[in-house]
Design an enzyme around this catalytic site. Structure first.
Site, mmCIF file in Angstrom:
data_model
loop_
_atom_site.group_PDB
_atom_site.id
_atom_site.type_symbol
_atom_site.label_atom_id
_atom_site.label_comp_id
_atom_site.label_asym_id
_atom_site.label_seq_id
_atom_site.Cartn_x
_atom_site.Cartn_y
_atom_site.Cartn_z
ATOM 1 N N ASP A 42 0.852 -1.179 0.000
ATOM 2 C CA ASP A 42 0.000 0.000 0.000
ATOM 3 C C ASP A 42 0.893 1.236 0.000
ATOM 4 O OD1 ASP A 42 -2.435 1.438 0.159
ATOM 5 O OD2 ASP A 42 -2.152 1.691 2.303
ATOM 6 N N ASP A 44 -0.252 4.982 1.030
ATOM 7 C CA ASP A 44 -0.501 5.852 2.181
ATOM 8 C C ASP A 44 -0.499 5.039 3.473
ATOM 9 O OD1 ASP A 44 -0.894 8.344 0.784
ATOM 10 O OD2 ASP A 44 -2.779 7.509 0.057
#
Length: 288
Positions: A42, A44
């Site tokens: 991922d 963020d």
């Protein structure tokens, strides 16, 4: 939402080699997993947080690139094109190639191209989504479109939402890039695509099909993009309800980092577990 069979987590095995996790139930690898040959992460909360690189993230990305192992940076944010995101990450010292970025916009475009090639769509979204749809040969139209496609945007228009509601009532299929109810900002939470989708569903009685995380289709499309296999791929995320769930259901090794949304205590409350928990991606550099 359709789900692929979830991965089966075996009983705890020998302690992990990672000193940051060896004293926890998660600090143990799942039995019989192959060595990690591909990485999904991922963006963020894992590589960046509140506009700044997570400590150790630039070094982690550098090690990934030097290793030659396939990897992708995933994001449910459909606003930006991969080129936009590459530039944003570069300004924070993260050297991620454009082709190593996989967004919910790209996954949505691929899904629609597979389902109904050369179709039409009425789109509420930004350049990341419209560019991806154009790239797969879709025509954007508000005249009897095959789909209404809802993505993230900085300014949701009441007029555009009203148009979407009427088109869905007239028979257009409803697709949403991601189910996130809110998104972060310096000032606080912002309503995101999931919240707007709920409003449209309330008005039409039609639920959308969400393509982004936690739909394991997002992971499957990412794996296909880099020709990777689930049994030798790890997913790194900061959210139990999207990243970890999505990776688990796609059969990946799942690694929760504590630099974003979910804490160790919160992770305990879920009925499923990550393969392990580490403080940050800095703890994974030596594993690449």
């Amino acid at each position: 939402m359709g789900h692929l069979p979830g991965a089966v987590l075996c009983a705890p095995g020998p302690p992990s080699l990672s000193p940051t996790t060896s004293d926890t139930p998660w600090g143990r690898h799942m039995h019989d997993r192959k060595p990690v040959q591909s990485w999904l992460t991922d963006m963020d909360g894992v590589l960046v947080h509140e506009g700044q690189p997570v400590p150790g993230a630039p070094e982690f990305v550098k090690r990934l690139r030097a290793s030659g192992k396939p990897f992708l940076v995933l994001t449910n944010n459909s606003i930006y094109t991969p080129r936009d995101l590459q530039a944003r990450l570069a300004r924070m010292g993260l050297d991620v190639p454009e082709e190593a970025i996989w967004s919910s916009a790209l996954a949505t475009a691929q899904f629609l191209a597979d389902q109904r090639p050369g179709g039409t769509a009425y789109v509420i979204g930004e350049a990341g989504l419209t560019t991806a749809l154009h790239a797969v040969g879709y025509v954007l139209s508000d005249f009897a479109p095959d789909y209404v496609v809802l993505g993230e945007t900085r300014t949701y228009s009441f007029e555009a939402i009203t148009k979407a509601i009427r088109l869905i009532n007239d028979g257009a299929r409803f697709i949403c890039t991601n189910p996130d109810a809110t998104g972060p900002s310096v000032e606080g939470a912002l309503p995101a695509a999931g919240s707007v989708a709920a409003m449209i569903s309330k008005a039409t009685g039609v639920e959308p099909y969400f393509v982004g995380k936690p739909n394991p289709m997002m992971m499957r499309s990412a794996l296909n993009t880099i020709d990777a296999h689930s049994e030798s791929t790890a997913m790194i995320g900061d959210r139990m309800d999207t990243d970890i769930l999505c990776g688990l259901e796609a059969g990946l090794e799942t690694i929760l980092v504590l630099t974003g949304i979910s804490s160790r205590a919160e992770a305990e409350r879920y009925p499923y577990r990550p393969s392990r928990i580490v403080d940050s991606v800095a703890d994974l550099i030596d594993e690449v």
